[in-house]
Every structure is written in structure tokens, then in C-alpha cells.
Design a protein around this motif. Structure first.
Motif, PDB file in Angstrom:
ATOM      1  N   ALA A  51       0.809  -1.217   0.000  1.00 27.70           N
ATOM      2  CA  ALA A  51       0.000   0.000   0.000  1.00 27.70           C
ATOM      3  C   ALA A  51       0.843   1.267   0.000  1.00 27.70           C
ATOM      4  CB  ALA A  51      -0.939   0.007   1.200  1.00 27.70           C
ATOM      5  N   THR A  52       2.069   1.208   0.521  1.00 27.56           N
ATOM      6  CA  THR A  52       2.901   2.395   0.634  1.00 27.56           C
ATOM      7  C   THR A  52       3.999   2.375  -0.418  1.00 27.56           C
ATOM      8  OG1 THR A  52       4.301   1.296   2.273  1.00 27.56           O
ATOM      9  CG2 THR A  52       2.451   2.616   3.095  1.00 27.56           C
ATOM     10  N   LEU A  53       4.385   3.565  -0.874  1.00 23.60           N
ATOM     11  CA  LEU A  53       5.426   3.702  -1.878  1.00 23.60           C
ATOM     12  C   LEU A  53       6.796   3.647  -1.216  1.00 23.60           C
ATOM     13  CD1 LEU A  53       6.339   4.316  -4.767  1.00 23.60           C
ATOM     14  CD2 LEU A  53       6.058   6.756  -4.249  1.00 23.60           C
ATOM     15  N   VAL A  54       7.647   2.729  -1.676  1.00 24.37           N
ATOM     16  CA  VAL A  54       8.997   2.550  -1.144  1.00 24.37           C
ATOM     17  C   VAL A  54       9.980   2.692  -2.303  1.00 24.37           C
ATOM     18  CG1 VAL A  54      10.594   0.973   0.004  1.00 24.37           C
ATOM     19  CG2 VAL A  54       8.180   1.024   0.680  1.00 24.37           C
ATOM     20  N   PRO A  55      11.022   3.532  -2.195  1.00 26.72           N
ATOM     21  CA  PRO A  55      12.019   3.627  -3.273  1.00 26.72           C
ATOM     22  C   PRO A  55      12.712   2.284  -3.465  1.00 26.72           C
ATOM     23  CG  PRO A  55      12.237   5.454  -1.719  1.00 26.72           C
ATOM     24  CD  PRO A  55      11.295   4.475  -1.100  1.00 26.72           C
ATOM     25  N   PRO A  56      13.055   1.929  -4.694  1.00 27.00           N
ATOM     26  CA  PRO A  56      13.685   0.626  -4.935  1.00 27.00           C
ATOM     27  C   PRO A  56      15.093   0.580  -4.348  1.00 27.00           C
ATOM     28  CG  PRO A  56      13.689   1.937  -6.932  1.00 27.00           C
ATOM     29  CD  PRO A  56      12.860   2.697  -5.937  1.00 27.00           C
ATOM     30  N   SER A  57      15.385  -0.478  -3.660  1.00 28.32           N
ATOM     31  CA  SER A  57      16.712  -0.662  -3.084  1.00 28.32           C
ATOM     32  C   SER A  57      17.663  -1.213  -4.137  1.00 28.32           C
ATOM     33  CB  SER A  57      16.642  -1.615  -1.898  1.00 28.32           C
ATOM     34  OG  SER A  57      16.253  -2.915  -2.326  1.00 28.32           O
ATOM     35  N   ALA A  58      18.982  -1.128  -3.839  1.00 26.65           N
ATOM     36  CA  ALA A  58      19.976  -1.683  -4.757  1.00 26.65           C
ATOM     37  C   ALA A  58      19.773  -3.181  -4.929  1.00 26.65           C
ATOM     38  CB  ALA A  58      21.379  -1.382  -4.231  1.00 26.65           C
ATOM     39  N   ARG A  59      19.396  -3.844  -3.872  1.00 24.14           N
ATOM     40  CA  ARG A  59      19.149  -5.283  -3.934  1.00 24.14           C
ATOM     41  C   ARG A  59      17.978  -5.587  -4.856  1.00 24.14           C
ATOM     42  NH1 ARG A  59      17.307  -8.737   1.434  1.00 24.14           N
ATOM     43  NH2 ARG A  59      16.928 -10.752   0.394  1.00 24.14           N
ATOM     44  N   ALA A  60      16.923  -4.791  -4.764  1.00 23.91           N
ATOM     45  CA  ALA A  60      15.755  -5.019  -5.608  1.00 23.91           C
ATOM     46  C   ALA A  60      16.081  -4.726  -7.073  1.00 23.91           C
ATOM     47  CB  ALA A  60      14.596  -4.160  -5.138  1.00 23.91           C
ATOM     48  N   LEU A  61      16.858  -3.676  -7.328  1.00 25.50           N
ATOM     49  CA  LEU A  61      17.237  -3.358  -8.710  1.00 25.50           C
ATOM     50  C   LEU A  61      18.084  -4.469  -9.318  1.00 25.50           C
ATOM     51  CD1 LEU A  61      18.004   0.454  -8.311  1.00 25.50           C
ATOM     52  CD2 LEU A  61      16.108  -0.558  -9.590  1.00 25.50           C
ATOM     53  N   ASP A  62      18.989  -5.025  -8.518  1.00 26.35           N
ATOM     54  CA  ASP A  62      19.792  -6.153  -9.010  1.00 26.35           C
ATOM     55  C   ASP A  62      18.914  -7.352  -9.327  1.00 26.35           C
ATOM     56  OD1 ASP A  62      22.039  -4.604  -8.732  1.00 26.35           O
ATOM     57  OD2 ASP A  62      22.614  -5.431  -6.786  1.00 26.35           O
ATOM     58  N   ALA A  63      17.923  -7.604  -8.466  1.00 32.14           N
ATOM     59  CA  ALA A  63      17.005  -8.718  -8.724  1.00 32.14           C
ATOM     60  C   ALA A  63      16.200  -8.475  -9.998  1.00 32.14           C
ATOM     61  CB  ALA A  63      16.072  -8.910  -7.532  1.00 32.14           C
ATOM     62  N   ARG A  86       1.015   5.480  -8.234  1.00 30.26           N
ATOM     63  CA  ARG A  86      -0.110   4.675  -8.712  1.00 30.26           C
ATOM     64  C   ARG A  86       0.199   3.184  -8.723  1.00 30.26           C
ATOM     65  NH1 ARG A  86      -2.176   6.798 -14.257  1.00 30.26           N
ATOM     66  NH2 ARG A  86      -3.907   5.398 -13.710  1.00 30.26           N
ATOM     67  N   SER A  87       1.464   2.812  -8.651  1.00 35.20           N
ATOM     68  CA  SER A  87       1.835   1.402  -8.641  1.00 35.20           C
ATOM     69  C   SER A  87       3.073   1.246  -7.778  1.00 35.20           C
ATOM     70  CB  SER A  87       2.117   0.909 -10.070  1.00 35.20           C
ATOM     71  OG  SER A  87       2.511  -0.447 -10.061  1.00 35.20           O
ATOM     72  N   SER A  88       2.925   0.588  -6.624  1.00 41.62           N
ATOM     73  CA  SER A  88       3.985   0.563  -5.620  1.00 41.62           C
ATOM     74  C   SER A  88       4.986  -0.560  -5.820  1.00 41.62           C
ATOM     75  CB  SER A  88       3.360   0.435  -4.224  1.00 41.62           C
ATOM     76  OG  SER A  88       2.526  -0.721  -4.162  1.00 41.62           O
ATOM     77  N   THR A  89       4.874  -1.354  -6.885  1.00 44.01           N
ATOM     78  CA  THR A  89       5.790  -2.463  -7.100  1.00 44.01           C
ATOM     79  C   THR A  89       6.878  -2.087  -8.099  1.00 44.01           C
ATOM     80  OG1 THR A  89       4.319  -3.331  -8.821  1.00 44.01           O
ATOM     81  CG2 THR A  89       4.061  -4.214  -6.588  1.00 44.01           C
ATOM     82  N   ALA A 103       6.638  -9.617 -14.386  1.00 37.96           N
ATOM     83  CA  ALA A 103       6.792  -9.934 -12.966  1.00 37.96           C
ATOM     84  C   ALA A 103       6.686  -8.676 -12.116  1.00 37.96           C
ATOM     85  CB  ALA A 103       8.143 -10.609 -12.728  1.00 37.96           C
ATOM     86  N   ARG A 104       6.107  -8.846 -10.913  1.00 41.77           N
ATOM     87  CA  ARG A 104       6.030  -7.786  -9.913  1.00 41.77           C
ATOM     88  C   ARG A 104       7.005  -8.125  -8.789  1.00 41.77           C
ATOM     89  NH1 ARG A 104       2.800  -4.049 -12.632  1.00 41.77           N
ATOM     90  NH2 ARG A 104       1.033  -5.130 -13.566  1.00 41.77           N
ATOM     91  N   LEU A 105       7.865  -7.169  -8.423  1.00 43.87           N
ATOM     92  CA  LEU A 105       8.857  -7.385  -7.379  1.00 43.87           C
ATOM     93  C   LEU A 105       8.618  -6.435  -6.218  1.00 43.87           C
ATOM     94  CD1 LEU A 105      10.212  -8.509 -10.064  1.00 43.87           C
ATOM     95  CD2 LEU A 105      12.397  -8.033  -8.953  1.00 43.87           C
ATOM     96  N   ASP A 106       8.954  -6.897  -5.029  1.00 42.37           N
ATOM     97  CA  ASP A 106       8.922  -6.033  -3.861  1.00 42.37           C
ATOM     98  C   ASP A 106      10.073  -5.036  -3.973  1.00 42.37           C
ATOM     99  OD1 ASP A 106       9.361  -4.929  -1.244  1.00 42.37           O
ATOM    100  OD2 ASP A 106       8.185  -6.572  -0.415  1.00 42.37           O
ATOM    101  N   PRO A 107       9.811  -3.728  -3.979  1.00 38.94           N
ATOM    102  CA  PRO A 107      10.900  -2.762  -4.181  1.00 38.94           C
ATOM    103  C   PRO A 107      11.888  -2.702  -3.029  1.00 38.94           C
ATOM    104  CG  PRO A 107       8.864  -1.623  -3.632  1.00 38.94           C
ATOM    105  CD  PRO A 107       8.506  -3.066  -3.824  1.00 38.94           C
ATOM    106  N   ALA A 108      11.549  -3.249  -1.882  1.00 43.73           N
ATOM    107  CA  ALA A 108      12.465  -3.238  -0.742  1.00 43.73           C
ATOM    108  C   ALA A 108      13.398  -4.445  -0.757  1.00 43.73           C
ATOM    109  CB  ALA A 108      11.681  -3.189   0.568  1.00 43.73           C
ATOM    110  N   THR A 109      12.849  -5.626  -1.032  1.00 44.05           N
ATOM    111  CA  THR A 109      13.643  -6.854  -0.941  1.00 44.05           C
ATOM    112  C   THR A 109      14.006  -7.442  -2.295  1.00 44.05           C
ATOM    113  OG1 THR A 109      11.674  -8.271  -0.867  1.00 44.05           O
ATOM    114  CG2 THR A 109      12.458  -7.356   1.222  1.00 44.05           C
ATOM    115  N   GLY A 110      13.274  -7.100  -3.346  1.00 46.42           N
ATOM    116  CA  GLY A 110      13.516  -7.703  -4.642  1.00 46.42           C
ATOM    117  C   GLY A 110      12.843  -9.044  -4.833  1.00 46.42           C
TER     118      GLY A 110
END
Length: 484
Positions: A51-63, A86-89, A103-110
Motif C-alpha cells: 500500500a505504501t510507496l517505497v524507493p527501490p533498493s539496490a538489492r531489488a534493482l539487481d534482482a 499509482r503502482s507501488s511495485t 513480474a512484480r517485485l517487492d521494491p524493498a527486498t527484490g
């Protein structure tokens, strides 16, 4: 002379308006819903509950880069869509010919979110722009319909200019049926004339090259063989996090929206919601090192004008309040088209009786005005009924939409050609009422967890279905009272 002009314009307004109105009603209806295309996609993927917007982490970007590499290995051209309001993934998407899926990824964990694949709100968006006929033929047909709408607007204004003020303040719903329909058509047409003209003009302008293509470039005097296609570098070694930080610094006032990959460079584009000017500003980086590349950001006044036209038509910059205004104005524009279709048949049937052509027109009216909303609701309910793990389920969802609309069209034509158009109206309006009231119930039964996690989103989409049901059942009730 004036009456002759008005008579001729009335003929043009009626016939051109009806022929284009069948297509325009579909375009405006799906375009209105497409104002919330990303929100509808979120509703259709209840497994995504961020539900909340989280900036993508380096780990998530690598994933995400690893997923892109896997897609590239399969020969699929994929890109990364960054989280937004509008889209938090964090999404890895590719175009399947009609929609962007992936695919939809968690922006915090990837971590990949096991969300069902869906056609989503992209079906309404694509239908609005191409009628699902492909980017070439479909866009040309939509543009021709847009030009016809501009002609119908101008001719309608000339016909009714002498009584413009009374048309704004009069709405005689209790008058004779023809007078009541005409009042509703004129009232909605006058009040929402600026919106319809703006959407028609900008819609035609942003795709004008499809109708009037640019002149071909002169051929080269020397033919140079094309170089062999380059291989993509190792995606897992790209420093996407540092690239994203530098792109954010080089795009002042614009938030990065998506990342595109080419054999020699990575391009990070500004999100479409950055401003009313859809600029496609971007920052480029060389591969494999990730060094910044020079980018020419100079735009001519004509280019800036076109960027503004794109931004106003697509409305991706719009906050929720303005998006709701687009949605409601689009629905009123749809009502103008639909009432015009009904008026066209009523006027000519009054003078010529129940001819075969009028019966055919009646059937087409039912299929467009009642059958299309029924198909749209069936599409949403199909998302909940088609198994989440089914392969190619996005195609199944699209098939449900077109199959439902096709059956409604066949039923409407069958009843209308038998002279029983009233029964077709009543049956299909009742179907819209049944599907609309059933949508919130089905959503609650199938996805109670998602409803608790994002109540506002589900209440909005379910509320649209319930609202369509109320309007349809009220129209069915009035139809029975009037004995039409």
C-alpha cells in the motif's frame, strides 16, 4: 439560406454522428475507465498488497536486472518500471502485442510477488486507442472517428446556436420521449462540449502521423550493410542503483519512471506523471561501465506543444481528483454519444416506421450501449473466476470480454430484427444490473485479504460496478414504465 444550411448540417450531424457514434461510444466508455487503468490492474492482482510507496533498493534493482536478463535470454525485450504513486511495485514488463505484462517485485527486498498474470486495465486503454485491432489499423480508425466527432461538434453547435442558453437550463424528462432524449443529449453536449472537443482534438493530433505520414526521407547514395546485432552485456553486473541516483540528479523536477536496455547503453526515462508535458526526458549511460552519456534535451516550441498535447490527453500527470474529473467527464461524453444514437433511430422511425434498417440500428444501439458495459463487467468478474495459476490467463480474460460482448451483440441483433428491441434492452440492462451488483460480492468472497489491505482501491472499483448496475436498473425500470 440559414434554414437550408441548418437542414444540411442536420443531415450531416445525424448520419455522420450515428456512423461514428457507434465507435465513439465504445472509445469514450473504455477511455473513461482507462483513466484508472493502473488502479484497475492493481485490483486485478489482489496478491499485490503493497500500500505504501517505497524507493527501490539496490538489492531489488539487481534482482530486477536478473529477471530482465532471463527475459532477454528467451528473446523477450523487457524493461524495468519503477515504483510510483499509482503502482507501488518494481515491475519487469514486456509487450505481448496488446498489454504490458510481467513480474512484480517487492521494491524493498527484490522478492518476486506471486501475482496472477492479467490483462488488467491495459485492455481498456488499448481498446480506447486501437479498438484491439493493432497499432496501425486500429489507430487509423480511432483517428477517423475523432475527426468525425470534431465535425459533429461543429455542425451541432451551428444547428443549435440560436437556442444555446435554453438548452443549458432545460431538461424535460417528463416530456414526450423524443423531447426528453433530445434535452438530455443537448444538455450533456453543451456542458461537456469543451472536454469532448479537447479530447477529440488532442487525440487526433498526437496520432496525426498515422493518417498523414511524414514524407519519406531521401535514399542514401551509398548502401552500407547493417552491423550484426550486438549482444547484451551481463545484466547482473550493472550498477543500476548508482545510475538511478545520477539520473535523478540530471532530471531536476522529474522522477525516474522506467529503465530501458540496449546493447550499448541504459536509458533511464522520467516518469509520465512528472508534469503536464510528456517530455520523455532521459539520462543515458554507456555499457558495461555505466558512464554518463551526453543527452540533448533541447526542445523546439513545436515539440513542447506536442508534449503538452500528449500530456493533456493521456492525463498521466493528473492527481486523483483531476483523474476523477476526467472519468466523470468521459462518462458524460459517453452519454452524449449514446443519447445521440437513440435519437437518430427514434427520429427516423417516427417518420418511416419499423424498417429493417431501423431494426438493425436498434440492435447495434443495444449492443453498444448495454452490451459493452456488460462485457466490461464480465471481464472484471472473469479475473476473479479464472484460476490464478492458469497459463496464458491474460488471454482468457480478454476472451471473456470479447465473448461476452459478442453474445450480447448476437442477442441484440436477433431480438431487434424480430421487432423485439425492447426485450433486448430490458434483458441486457438487467444483465448489467446483475453483473454490477455481483462484482462487490464476488470480490469480497474471492479476495477478503486484499479488500482489508487496500479498502479504498477495492471500494472504488466495486463502486463503479455498483454504480453501473444502479443506472442500468433505473433505465430498465423507466423503459418498462414508458412501454418503449
Amino acid at each position: 439560406m440559414r434554414e437550408t444550411l441548418r437542414t444540411r448540417l442536420g443531415w450531416l450531424h445525424g448520419w455522420l454522428g450515428y456512423m461514428a457514434g457507434l465507435v465513439l461510444t465504445c472509445i469514450f466508455a473504455t477511455g473513461s475507465v482507462a483513466a484508472f487503468n493502473m488502479e484497475i490492474t492493481r485490483w486485478m492482482q489482489p496478491e499485490v498488497q503493497l500500500a505504501t510507496l517505497v524507493p527501490p533498493s539496490a538489492r531489488a534493482l539487481d534482482a530486477a536486472a536478473r529477471v530482465v536478463a532471463a527475459e532477454q535470454a528467451r528473446g523477450v525485450s523487457a524493461f524495468i518500471a519503477l515504483p510510483s504513486a499509482r503502482s507501488s511495485t518494481l515491475d519487469v514488463l514486456h509487450y505481448n502485442g496488446h498489454e504490458f505484462i510481467g513480474a512484480r517485485l517487492d521494491p524493498a527486498t527484490g522478492a518476486v510477488i506471486p501475482a496472477r498474470v492479467t490483462a488488467g486495465g491495459g485492455l481498456f486503454y488499448n481498446f480506447h486507442h486501437t479498438l484491439f485491432l493493432g497499432p496501425q489499423m486500429g489507430t487509423v480508425i480511432v483517428n477517423i472517428a475523432g475527426i468525425a466527432l470534431l465535425v459533429a461538434i461543429i455542425s451541432g453547435v451551428v444547428i443549435h446556436i440560436h437556442a444555446l442558453l435554453p438548452d443549458i437550463i432545460l431538461l424535460r424528462l417528463t416530456a414526450a420521449r423524443l423531447r426528453a432524449w433530445l434535452d438530455a443529449h443537448l444538455l450533456a453536449g453543451v456542458l461537456f462540449l469543451p472536454f469532448m472537443a479537447m479530447m477529440a482534438y488532442t487525440g487526433v493530433l498526437v496520432k496525426a502521423d498515422m493518417i498523414v505520414p511524414a514524407p519519406p526521407r531521401p535514399a542514401r547514395s551509398v548502401l552500407v550493410p547493417a552491423p550484426p546485432p550486438a549482444l547484451m552485456p551481463d545484466m547482473t553486473a550493472l550498477p543500476l542503483a548508482s545510475m538511478l541516483a545520477r539520473a535523478r540528479a540530471s532530471l531536476p523536477g522529474q522522477e525516474p519512471g522506467f529503465i530501458l536496455f540496449a546493447p550499448q547503453r541504459v536509458s533511464i526515462f522520467a516518469g509520465d506523471a512528472s508534469s503536464a508535458f510528456l517530455t520523455r526526458g532521459h539520462a543515458d549511460f554507456s555499457l558495461p561501465g555505466g558512464s554518463p552519456l551526453p543527452v540533448d534535451t533541447t526542445a523546439t516550441p513545436m515539440a513542447r506543444t506536442m508534449q503538452f498535447m500528449h500530456g493533456v490527453h493521456y492525463a498521466r500527470f493528473a492527481p486523483p481528483s483531476l483523474r476523477w474529473l476526467y472519468f466523470l467527464s468521459g462518462l458524460c461524453g459517453t452519454a452524449v454519444m449514446a443519447s445521440g444514437l437513440v435519437l437518430f433511430v427514434m427520429k427516423r422511425r417516427r417518420h418511416a416506421g419499423h424498417r429493417g434498417a431501423h431494426r438493425l440500428a436498434d440492435g447495434l444501439n443495444v449492443a453498444v450501449i448495454a452490451g459493452l458495459p456488460a462485457a466490461m463487467l464480465a471481464f472484471l468478474e472473469g479475473n476473479r473466476l479464472v484460476p490464478a495459476s492458469l497459463a496464458g490467463r491474460e488471454d482468457w480474460e480478454s476472451a471473456i470480454f470479447f465473448a461476452a460482448w459478442g453474445l450480447c451483440t448476437l442477442h441484440a441483433l436477433f431480438q431487434a430484427l424480430r421487432g423485439q428491441a425492447q426485450w433486448a434492452w430490458r434483458a441486457q440492462l438487467g444483465l448489467v444490473g446483475l453483473l454490477g451488483t455481483g462484482l462487490p460480492v464476488l470480490d469480497l468472497l474471492c479476495c477478503p485479504g486484499a479488500l482489508r489491505a487496500q479498502p479504498g482501491l477495492h471500494m472504488a472499483v466495486d463502486g463503479m460496478g455498483a454504480g453501473a448496475a444502479i443506472v442500468a436498473l433505473y433505465a430498465r425500470h423507466r423503459l418498462g414504465q414508458r412501454g418503449a
